[in-house]
Structure formats: structure tokens, C-alpha cells
Design a protein around this motif. Structure first.
Motif, mmCIF file in Angstrom:
data_model
loop_
_atom_site.group_PDB
_atom_site.id
_atom_site.type_symbol
_atom_site.label_atom_id
_atom_site.label_comp_id
_atom_site.label_asym_id
_atom_site.label_seq_id
_atom_site.Cartn_x
_atom_site.Cartn_y
_atom_site.Cartn_z
ATOM 1 N N HIS A 193 0.851 -1.190 0.000
ATOM 2 C CA HIS A 193 0.000 0.000 0.000
ATOM 3 C C HIS A 193 0.885 1.237 0.000
ATOM 4 O O HIS A 193 1.904 1.265 0.697
ATOM 5 N N PRO A 194 0.519 2.246 -0.777
ATOM 6 C CA PRO A 194 1.361 3.460 -0.832
ATOM 7 C C PRO A 194 1.592 4.060 0.555
ATOM 8 O O PRO A 194 2.660 4.600 0.811
ATOM 9 N N CYS A 247 -10.773 7.371 -1.793
ATOM 10 C CA CYS A 247 -9.833 6.626 -0.976
ATOM 11 C C CYS A 247 -9.323 7.591 0.085
ATOM 12 O O CYS A 247 -8.896 8.690 -0.231
ATOM 13 N N PHE A 300 -6.728 7.846 1.658
ATOM 14 C CA PHE A 300 -5.327 8.242 1.548
ATOM 15 C C PHE A 300 -5.072 9.123 0.323
ATOM 16 O O PHE A 300 -3.988 9.678 0.155
ATOM 17 N N ALA A 301 -6.076 9.260 -0.538
ATOM 18 C CA ALA A 301 -5.896 9.958 -1.816
ATOM 19 C C ALA A 301 -5.221 11.332 -1.694
ATOM 20 O O ALA A 301 -4.311 11.637 -2.475
ATOM 21 N N CYS A 350 -1.574 10.623 -1.394
ATOM 22 C CA CYS A 350 -1.000 9.489 -2.095
ATOM 23 C C CYS A 350 -0.227 9.933 -3.334
ATOM 24 O O CYS A 350 -0.733 10.676 -4.162
ATOM 25 N N LYS A 397 0.501 8.115 -5.761
ATOM 26 C CA LYS A 397 0.087 7.360 -6.942
ATOM 27 C C LYS A 397 -1.377 7.543 -7.276
ATOM 28 O O LYS A 397 -1.953 6.748 -8.014
ATOM 29 N N CYS A 412 -9.478 6.605 -7.693
ATOM 30 C CA CYS A 412 -9.285 6.778 -6.257
ATOM 31 C C CYS A 412 -10.178 7.878 -5.711
ATOM 32 O O CYS A 412 -10.509 7.890 -4.521
ATOM 33 N N PRO A 470 -11.426 2.070 -1.865
ATOM 34 C CA PRO A 470 -10.966 0.706 -2.086
ATOM 35 C C PRO A 470 -11.254 -0.173 -0.869
ATOM 36 O O PRO A 470 -11.232 0.306 0.262
ATOM 37 N N CYS A 514 -6.155 -0.980 -1.894
ATOM 38 C CA CYS A 514 -5.670 0.029 -2.832
ATOM 39 C C CYS A 514 -6.023 -0.430 -4.239
ATOM 40 O O CYS A 514 -5.857 -1.598 -4.566
ATOM 41 N N PHE A 515 -6.488 0.485 -5.039
ATOM 42 C CA PHE A 515 -6.919 0.105 -6.385
ATOM 43 C C PHE A 515 -5.757 -0.386 -7.237
ATOM 44 O O PHE A 515 -5.937 -1.181 -8.144
ATOM 45 N N LEU A 516 -4.562 0.083 -6.938
ATOM 46 C CA LEU A 516 -3.403 -0.376 -7.708
ATOM 47 C C LEU A 516 -3.285 -1.887 -7.630
ATOM 48 O O LEU A 516 -2.978 -2.563 -8.590
HETATM 49 S S1 SF4 Z 1 -6.451 3.652 -3.884
HETATM 50 FE FE1 SF4 Z 1 -5.480 5.273 -5.007
HETATM 51 S S2 SF4 Z 1 -5.277 6.907 -3.566
HETATM 52 FE FE2 SF4 Z 1 -5.762 5.115 -2.394
HETATM 53 S S3 SF4 Z 1 -3.813 4.364 -1.824
HETATM 54 FE FE3 SF4 Z 1 -4.307 3.298 -3.682
HETATM 55 S S4 SF4 Z 1 -3.432 4.566 -5.247
HETATM 56 FE FE4 SF4 Z 1 -3.426 5.810 -3.424
#
Ligand code: SF4
Ligand SMILES: Nc1ncnc2c1ncn2[C@@H]1O[C@H](COP(=O)(O)OP(=O)(O)OP(=O)(O)O)[C@@H](O)[C@H]1O
Ligand SMILES: [Mg+2]
Lengths: 338, 306, 365
Positions: free
Chosen positions: C271-272, C308, C310-311, C314, C316, C321, C326, C358-360
Motif C-alpha cells: 500500500h502506498p 480513498c 489516503f488519496a 498518495c 500514486k 481513487c 478501495p 488500494c486500487f493499484l
Molecule cells: S487507492 Fe489510489 S489513492 Fe488510495 S492508496 Fe491506492 S493509489 Fe493511493
């Protein structure tokens, strides 16, 4: 035990300067202030020679500083002097009335705490509910109700209209005064003699004055208990005790309440002065033969030595109680550094 | 040298002006009202009660058709449309005596509180600021007086001075001097340690300047609260003194005296003689208490957590 | 997957070399879709949002996250205790499969202490100042066994103090007579004397000085073995967690954003936010360091938004997001890294694949 003893000695030593200042204050108020006790006592028309003789006898013709020394010397010998109007020592009427005042005051404290602490706890536990609001409103109102007025209203309601309680005196006329020749505390005397009808009558007479006095003071204790309960209910140790599965009632009443009551004990010492003041007014309202009534009687008679003696007694009373409260505090709180 | 080093920014913020104080008080009020779900009605209700009674005091004629001392009415009559609160043993209208009696009690209570403030505040300021042996002695004396039952002290004074409006005012005032003294001294000690006061001292501001520029304005805020609560207290003390017959000469309408008169007739059931003067005392004291507590809430919103 | 991650994935050994004491695969504590709110004047603080978590018997689970992310709120809720005005608005807390939120006041008492013990952040104020240590022990044991004799309690308390390295004479003293470290150990003793299955420790060392803190780790390891404990350790202190945790849950804004073995978290954060944390701690295994604040401000728990959490911070962040939140989903490790990690990881982690919110990572599945 040694801890408490050392503390006691230190605390008594601290009381001395305070008492000294109070005694000086009494002297200043009663002797240095304008107004000549002798001429007012003799009624203003007395011949000068008579006045002078009386002044001489009372030592009032000396310079004020020597009067002050005399006064302290007398007090040091535990002698309060002679009444101006009656052939008696000052201490005689005071000691005779003191038990009545102590009985009333203690009963008042019991009522004030008996109402204040449970309502304060309830209010804290039900914070922000309607019950809490009602209790807080009641607490605030009691501050503003003159104690003698509440007494009058009770007399009117329970005495005159409903005829439930006596409205004057410490005991009914049916009980002979010889019942009370031991200590002067009617409750104790009747119990010592095993005279339970007289005891019942004494208690019956005590109800209205004690409730009046106690109610007007309960507000302070409600507020104090509530605020401290809220603090201690929020404290870490209450949470930790809950987390160990200790029953909720025990958590609230043993841990939270006990800790909350420590400041309340201190408060009791501070509020005692207010309680005595309230007692004077209650005595007036209920024709209660205590020191307060004696004080007012002697003020009307301009019996200065007795007035002075009574005020000194009140000062002593306050000091002794604040001493007691501090000792209680030291006994219940292990943290008190001695 | 010291002159141009003055922290003007700090200083200008601390300068006190009535308008500035008022606007910041209103700002603080609305902010804390929101944040702490403040019970603002306490302040408003207190203000209303006090304003109403003050109005009555200044324009008694608007409220009562009778004079407080005219003995024309029937004696000991229960409330009726003619005399809404009844009449006393001398045929005087109880409502008229309540209306005019407010002048006496308010006059005494307010002047006594002012008097104690005028004596107690400077003593406390100087004592706290000086902090030497004189401070210690003065504190001990004030603490001793404070620990003594105020009413008994007032009784002793009133008894020595004899009845009279000025005398009763003095007797009540004496009781409350230690209250202001202790409060102001405590605050002064605290404020003395604040960085901006230390800074002022460090750059060589005179003692008197520090005292009046920095310490005094800060103390005032608390004093306002205590003053209001003090009036409530003084009301109770005045009424008590006159109830036990130590206050005022006959002829001056006074709630406490009326109560003691009513007490004499209590066994005959004349409830109106005691009910109304007592209610008046309670309401007036309540008004000033609520005013004081409302103000305290604005100045110290943390209290509201409880 | 980014190449850097795979590279670090297979290198060093496990941070908590104690695979032997780790989980059995049996779920002791299950948290299901838990949400906890504090209604306050300016709105509702969503301290915990839709949080699910399994704790396996025998493991040490570390919970880390910035201040205010809801760790203590979560910990307390496991005993169904909330600080006023907190309220569990939804979810289940399963202990051995039974939902304790459904229990009445008497039944929950039997969970608090004998099943789950908790030690708190502040040992200095967690003992009743008016009560002697002995009375604390008596009260605690009597609460669960009213008939137990005093002598028996004292004997057990003395044995417990010995385990904790405190002289028995301390039993008759009052809390204010003890040092912070001693009070901490007394707190632990009061908890362990009831023989709990699960020990919750909420930042047990934050209030202690470094030397006492060092001793605490050893003590905990020893006690865990002796009393057969499952431990949930909440901490700011990544060093402490690295030393004893088998698995780590990383919390952010009232949610778990990453859950994996300690090894995976330190060597292959996904996770970022977790990666940000690791970047803040240059060499976690050598250097004991507190969590360092990351750039950007911690999340606002009052105002709800669909993105999200954390957006805003974040590096990334991308379009999706900002539109959705997520969920915590299983994230299969990339083929290259997996075998090495799985071989050394405790059995528990085999039962529970690592998960990331996290969507990533959802995309890579
Ligand atoms: S979902 Fe998007 S904003 Fe949230 S942590 Fe993952 S990359 Fe970052
Ligand atoms: N009694 C309370 N009333 C209102 N809000 C609260 C209360 N207790 C906690 N909160 C809020 O809930 C959120 C989570 O708090 P919590 O104490 O669980 O965080 P934490 O992760 O334990 O933080 P820390 O590391 O500082 O202990 C925080 O945003 C906090 O502001
Ligand atoms: Mg916390």
C-alpha cells in the motif's frame, strides 16, 4: 499512625496564626470601631460618674493597645470575662447553647451530603439527560434560596397548613428539661437515659430545621460531586478496572465515587463557614435555642463581652472543623505528603 | 535603546478598550456557543431577570399604584384583584413593598459589591505583584477573614455600627473584600509569569506600566464574572441582616424586614406576607447568578465540558 | 508490479525470528464490518469504518498507524468498552465464534479479564490511587470468583509479582509509591492473573523511558510463552512491532489498509501508505524509530467523502481513487517473491493471504 500524628501537629501549628488573626479581628471590630458599649448599655441618660466607674471596671479606659494585651491575656487563660447584663460568666450561656448549635449543624451536614452526593452521582451518570438538567437546575436554585425563607415556607406548609411537624424549639413541652442535664445534646441525653419517647420527640423537632439547612447547602455538594464524578468516570483507572471485568456498580461506587469524594471532603471544610451562617438564620427562624439566637439576643441587650465570646467561639469552631477535615483527608488519601 | 525594541505587536494586542473587549466577547460567545453546545439561555435569562428588576427599581410608579408605606388598605388581606399580593398587618400593599423594596436591596448590594471590589482589587494586584513579606502577611489576614463565616462578620459589624443604609452597606462590603483580593492576587501571580509580561519587564517597562497595561486588563475579565456572582451573594447577605433585624431603620421598604414581619403572623396563616418578598429575593439573586455563570461560560468555555 | 518491490521481496530473513510460537490457524478473535462513531458537536467522528480482521490463536498481531487513526478505539471495542460518546454503530466482534456485542452486562464481564485482558497506554494513571496493590489483585480476582479465599489470592499475586520481577512487599504499597515501569508491570500482572487467552496491549511502552521499554519486549515474549498468550499489540513504535509481531495490520483513517506478515510489510510494502511509512524509517531492523510523520495532514474523520482516504496524500493517486473507496482485498504475491516469504512465514499467514486496500493492487489481481 505516626504519619497522621506528625501531620496533626503540623496542622495545629498552622492553625495558630490564623486563629490569632481572627481574634485580633474580633477585637478590632468590637472595640476599635465607633460606638461606646458602656453608654449605650446604660441607656444614654446615666450620670457620667456611673459611666466612668463602669468603664474603669471593664478596663475600657486604658489605651487601646493595653486593652488588646488584656484581651489576649484573658483569652490565654481561657477566660472570656463576665457578662455585662447578667451575673454570669460569659462562658456559661455559651456552653449551655453550644450543643443545640452543634446538633443542628451536624444534622444539616448529614442532610446536605445525603442529598448532595446521591444526586450529584446520578446527575453525572445521566449526563445530558433531562434528569441531569433537573438536578442541575435544582442545585443552582438552592444557591439563591434564602435559608430562612425556605424555613418559613416549610413552617407555613408543614406546620401551619398540614400540621405535620412542630415549627419551633428543640423539644415539646411534655418532655421535662431534667432529661437533658447530662451533655446538653438532646439526642445523646435521651439515648443515655433510654427515654425513647423523648428521643423521638427530639428527632421530630429536628426534622424541619435540619432539612431546611441541609437543602440550601446541598446544591454545592451536588455540583461538586457531579463535576468530580464526571472527571473520575473518565479517568484511566476506571476504564482499566472495567476492562478487568469488575462489576459496573463497584466501578462506579468504589472507584469513581471514592476518588470523586476527596475534593468534596475539602469542600466540606470550606463550606462549613456557610453552614454556620445558615445555622444562625435557621435558629432564628425555628426559635432554636442555639448560639446564633444567643448572639442576636445579646446584640439587642448590648452585652458586649458575651457577643465577643460568641464570635470567638465561632472562630474556634471553624478552626476545629477545618482541622478535622484535613485529618479526614489525610486518613483517606494515602498520597497526602506528610 | 529599550524604546525601539518594544514588541509593539504583542503590546497592541494586549491593549484594552471597552469596544474591543465587547466585540471580542461577542465573537467568543458565538464561537463557543457553537462549539460546546453552550447553554446560552442561562446568560440571556439572567440578563432578562436583572433588566426587568432594574427597570422596576427605576420606575416603580409604573408597576404599583400604591405607596409602599401608605396604610390605607385593609389589614392582613389575602391576595385579591385590588391588592394582587395582599396586604400586611398595617394595611400596606405587599406588591408595592416588593416593588419599592427592590431599590433598597439593589442599592445596598451593588454599592457594597463595588466597595469591596474597589478595596480588594488594588490590594490583590499590589500584593500579588509585589510578592514580598507584606504580601504574605496580607494574604494570611485575608485568608483568615475569608475562612470566617461572612454573615457572622457582617452581623458583628452591623451590630456595632447600628442600623442605617450606609452602615449595612459597609457591613456587607467587609465580607467580600477577601474574595476579590484572593481572586486578583491569584490571577496576578499567574499573569506575571506569562511570556508577554516577562518580555515587557525584560525590555525595561516600568513596574507600574506592566501592572496597569498588562495585568489589570487581564484580571478585569474574571472580575466581571465574580462581580455579578458577588452581587447575588450580597443580596442574600443584606436580606439576611435585615431579616434578623440588624439592617435598616423602620420606614424603608425592605424585603428582609418584610419577611421578619411576616414571620410574626405566620401562625395565623398569612402566607402572602412571606411568600412574595422571599420569591423576590430568590429571583433577584438567581438573575445575578445566572448572569455571572453565563459570562463565566463565555470566558471559560472548558467549564461546559461538564 | 514495480520491479523494486520484487527485488527486496526475497532477501533478508524474518524480522521476528520466532516462527515457532506463531498462529495455529484457529481464529480466536474475529472482527466483522465494525464501525464506531463519536457523535460530537461539529459532526460525527468516524473513528473506525467497516473494519474486518482475524486474529489467530498463538500469534502476535501488531497494529500500527498514525495518531488518531482509531487504534485505541478498535482495541477498546474488542472488550465492548467505548469512551463516551463513542458508539459501535455496526459490526460483530466474535470471540471463539460468539458475538460479544450481543452479551448482557454480566456475560460481558466474564469476557473482560478471563478471556481478553487489556493493558493501557498510561500506566501512571491506570491504577486507582486510593487502593493498595494488594486490593487491586483481590478485587480483580473476586470479580470473577467471588468465593476465592484471600490467602489464595495473595499467594497467586506474589507468584505473579515474582514473574514480573517485583518484590512481594510492594503488594501492600499504593500506586503513588511505585515507579512508572513498576506500575506498568503491576497492570500486566493484574491482567495475566486472570489467565486470559488474548492480551491486548495499547501502546504499552509509550509512557515509559527507553530502558524500561527494552525490558518490556523481553518480558512480553517470556510471558507470552509461559501463559500461552495470543497478543494484539498496538503501537507507534515500529521497532517494537518488528521485534515481536508475526503479522502487522496497518491502519489509516479508521480502516486497515494493509495486512500481512511482518516480513512482508517491512520488505515488500504494497500500500502506498505503508511504503511511505517504510521510507520514513530508513533501516527498521537496526534502528528503533518511532513512526515519523509523513508529508500532508492526517485524514479528516468527520466529513465523509467517497474517495480513498489516503488519496490527498498518495503519490500514486489516479482518477478512480477519487470516486470510490478501495476495500481490503486479498492480494496474491507476485510469483517471484512468494515462495521465499511463505516458507519462513508463520502458519497463520498461510491461512490468511496478505491483503491490501488500494486500487493499484486490485488491478493486478
Ligand atoms: S487507492 Fe489510489 S489513492 Fe488510495 S492508496 Fe491506492 S493509489 Fe493511493
Ligand atoms: N472521547 C472521544 N470523543 C470524540 N472523539 C474521539 C474520542 N476519542 C477518540 N476520538 C477520535 O477518534 C479518532 C480515533 O481515536 P483513537 O484514540 O482511537 O486513535 P489512536 O489511533 O489510538 O491514536 P493515538 O495513537 O494518539 O492513541 C480520533 O480522531 C479522535 O479524535
Ligand atoms: Mg491510542
Amino acid at each position: 499512625m505516626k504519619r497522621i500524628l506528625n501531620y496533626l501537629i503540623a496542622r495545629i501549628l498552622l492553625t495558630i496564626p490564623m486563629l490569632f488573626i481572627l481574634l485580633t479581628l474580633v477585637f478590632v471590630v468590637l472595640r476599635v470601631m465607633p460606638g461606646d458599649p458602656v453608654s449605650s448599655m446604660l441607656g444614654g441618660h446615666a450620670p457620667q460618674a456611673v459611666i466612668d466607674a463602669k468603664r474603669e471596671a471593664l478596663g475600657l479606659n486604658k489605651p487601646i493597645f493595653f486593652q488588646y494585651l488584656d484581651y489576649l491575656g484573658q483569652l490565654a487563660r481561657l477566660d472570656l470575662g463576665e457578662s455585662m447584663n447578667f451575673k454570669e460568666k460569659v462562658s456559661t450561656p455559651i456552653l449551655q447553647k453550644l450543643p443545640a448549635t452543634i446538633e443542628l449543624t451536624l444534622a444539616g451536614i448529614i442532610v446536605a451530603l445525603g442529598i448532595g452526593i446521591p444526586l450529584g452521582v446520578r446527575s453525572a451518570r445521566l449526563r445530558r439527560t433531562w434528569q441531569d438538567s433537573v438536578i442541575r437546575f435544582f442545585a443552582n436554585i438552592t444557591y439563591c434560596i434564602p435559608v430562612y425563607w425556605m424555613g418559613l415556607m416549610f413552617q407555613m406548609l408543614f406546620g401551619v397548613f398540614l400540621n405535620l411537624f412542630p415549627i419551633a424549639g428543640r423539644v415539646g413541652t411534655r418532655v421535662d428539661s431534667s432529661e437533658f442535664d447530662r451533655t446538653g445534646f438532646y439526642i445523646i441525653d435521651t439515648l443515655l437515659k433510654g427515654n425513647f419517647t423523648a428521643f423521638g420527640d427530639v428527632m421530630y423537632h429536628l426534622v424541619l430545621p435540619a432539612v431546611t439547612l441541609g437543602l440550601t447547602l446541598s446544591g454545592v455538594f451536588i455540583r461538586m460531586t457531579r463535576a468530580n464524578m464526571l472527571d473520575s468516570l473518565k479517568s484511566d483507572f476506571v476504564l482499566a478496572t472495567r476492562a478487568r471485568g469488575v462489576a459496573e456498580n463497584r466501578v462506579v461506587y468504589t472507584h469513581a465515587l471514592k476518588n470523586a469524594l476527596i475534593p468534596v471532603v475539602t469542600m466540606l471544610g470550606l463550606e462549613f463557614a456557610a453552614l454556620l451562617a445558615g445555622a444562625i438564620l435557621t435558629e432564628t427562624t425555628f426559635s432554636w435555642p442555639g448560639m446564633g439566637r444567643l448572639l442576636l439576643e445579646r446584640i439587642y441587650n448590648r452585652d458586649y463581652p458575651v457577643i465577643q465570646g460568641i464570635i470567638i467561639f465561632y472562630a474556634l469552631f471553624v478552626s476545629v472543623v477545618s482541622l478535622l477535615v484535613d485529618i479526614i483527608y489525610a486518613v483517606i488519601d494515602p498520597r497526602v505528603k506528610l | 535603546m529599550a524604546e525601539n525594541m518594544k514588541p509593539t505587536e504583542v503590546e497592541s494586542r494586549r491593549l484594552w478598550s471597552p469596544a474591543g473587549a465587547l466585540s471580542s466577547a461577542i465573537g467568543a460567545f458565538s464561537r463557543s456557543a457553537k462549539r460546546y453546545r453552550m447553554e446560552w439561555w442561562i446568560l440571556v435569562a439572567g440578563l432578562l431577570i436583572v433588566a426587568l428588576i432594574l427597570f422596576m427599581t427605576f420606575f416603580p410608579g409604573l408597576f404599583s399604584a400604591y405607596s409602599p408605606n401608605s396604610q390605607d388598605g385593609p389589614q392582613l388581606k389575602a391576595p385579591s384583584p385590588g391588592h394582587i399580593m395582599g396586604t400586611d398587618n398595617l394595611g400596606r400593599d405587599v406588591w408595592a413593598r416588593v416593588v419599592y423594596g427592590s431599590q433598597t436591596i439593589l442599592g445596598v448590594a451593588i454599592s457594597a459589591s463595588l466597595l469591596s471590589a474597589i478595596v480588594g482589587i488594588p490590594l490583590g494586584l499590589i500584593s500579588g505583584f509585589a510578592g514580598n513579606w507584606a504580601d504574605k502577611v496580607l494574604s494570611l489576614v485575608m485568608d483568615s477573614i475569608y475562612s470566617f463565616p461572612g454573615l457572622i462578620l457582617a452581623i458583628a459589624f452591623a451590630a456595632m455600627l447600628g442600623p442605617g443604609v450606609v452602615n449595612i452597606t459597609l457591613a456587607v462590603a467587609v465580607v467580600y473584600v477577601p474574595k476579590y483580593f484572593r481572586l486578583v492576587r491569584g490571577q496576578t501571580l499567574q499573569i506575571k509569569e506569562e511570556p508577554y509580561v516577562e518580555a515587557a519587564k525584560a525590555i525595561g517597562a516600568k513596574r507600574s506600566t506592566t501592572l496597569f497595561r498588562y495585568v489589570f486588563p487581564n484580571v478585569i475579565a474574571t472580575v466581571v464574572v465574580v462581580f455579578s456572582l458577588n452581587i447575588a451573594d450580597a443580596i442574600m447577605t443584606e436580606a439576611a441582616l435585615s431579616f434578623i433585624g440588624l439592617g435598616l431603620p423602620a420606614g424603608i421598604p425592605d424585603w428582609g424586614m418584610d419577611l421578619s414581619m411576616g414571620k410574626k403572623f405566620l401562625p395565623s396563616g398569612t402566607w402572602w406576607m412571606i411568600t412574595f418578598p422571599g420569591l423576590a429575593i430568590m429571583l433577584l439573586a438567581l438573575g445575578f447568578t445566572m448572569l455571572g455563570e453565563g459570562l463565566a461560560e463565555i470566558l471559560n468555555p472548558r467549564l461546559q465540558e461538564y | 508490479m514495480p520491479a523494486t518491490m520484487t527485488a527486496t521481496g526475497g532477501s533478508a530473513g524474518p524480522p521476528s525470528g520466532d516462527g515457532a510460537v506463531a498462529g495455529t490457524g484457529e481464529v480466536l478473535l474475529g472482527v466483522r464490518n465494525l464501525s464506531i462513531h463519536y457523535p460530537i458537536a461539529i459532526g460525527t467522528v468516524r473513528a473506525v469504518t467497516d473494519l474486518s480482521l482475524d486474529v489467530y490463536r498463538g500469534e502476535v498481531l501488531g497494529v500500527v498507524g498514525e495518531s488518531g487513526c482509531g487504534k485505541s478505539t478498535l482495541g477498546l471495542s474488542i472488550l465492548n468498552l467505548q469512551k463516551s460518546p463513542g458508539r459501535i454503530v455496526s459490526g460483530e466482534i466474535l470471540v471463539n465464534g460468539h458475538d460479544i456485542l450481543a452479551l448482557g452486562p454480566e456475560d460481558i464481564r466474564a469476557v473482560r479479564g478471563p478471556k481478553i485482558g487489556m493493558i493501557f497506554q498510561n500506566p501512571l494513571t491506570s491504577l486507582d490511587p486510593l487502593m493498595s496493590i494488594k486490593d487491586h489483585f483481590i478485587e480483580t480476582m473476586r470479580a470473577h470468583d467471588p468465593k476465592i479465599r484471600k490467602g489464595q489470592i495473595i499467594a497467586r499475586a506474589e507468584a505473579m509479582l515474582e514473574d514480573l520481577g517485583i518484590e512481594k512487599r510492594r503488594l501492600s504499597e499504593y500506586p503513588f509509591q511505585l515507579s512508572g515501569g513498576m506500575r506498568q508491570r503491576i497492570m500486566i500482572g493484574l491482567t495475566l492473573i486472570l489467565d486470559p487467552e488474548l492480551l491486548l496491549a495499547d501502546e504499552p511502552t509509550t509512557a515509559l523511558d527507553v530502558i524500561v521499554e527494552a525490558g518490556f519486549t523481553e518480558l512480553l515474549a517470556k510471558l507470552k510463552r509461559k501463559y500461552n498468550l495470543t497478543v494484539v499489540l498496538v503501537s507507534h513504535n515500529l521497532g517494537l512491532v518488528a521485534e515481536i509481531a508475526d503479522r502487522i495490520a496497518v491502519m489509516y483513517a479508521g480502516r486497515i489498509v494493509e495486512l500481512a506478515t511482518a516480513l512482508e510489510i517491512f520488505q515488500d510494502p504494497r500500500h502506498p501508505y505503508t511504503r511511505g511509512l517504510m521510507d520514513c524509517v530508513p533501516n527498521i531492523l537496526l534502528d528503533r524509530k518511532e513512526l515519523v510523520a509523513m508529508p500532508g495532514s492526517p485524514p479528516d474523520l468527520v466529513n465523509e467523502s467517497p474517495c480513498c482516504p489516503f488519496a490527498p496524500r498518495c503519490p500514486k493517486v489516479f482518477a478512480r481513487c477519487l470516486a470510490e473507496t478501495p476495500r481490503l482485498l486479498a492480494d496474491a504475491a507476485p510469483a517471484g517473491a512468494a515462495p521465499a516469504a511463505a516458507a519462513s512465514a508463520p502458519a497463520a499467514s498461510a491461512a490468511a493471504p496478505r491483503a491490501v486496500a488500494c486500487f493499484l493492487h486490485e488491478r493486478t489481481n
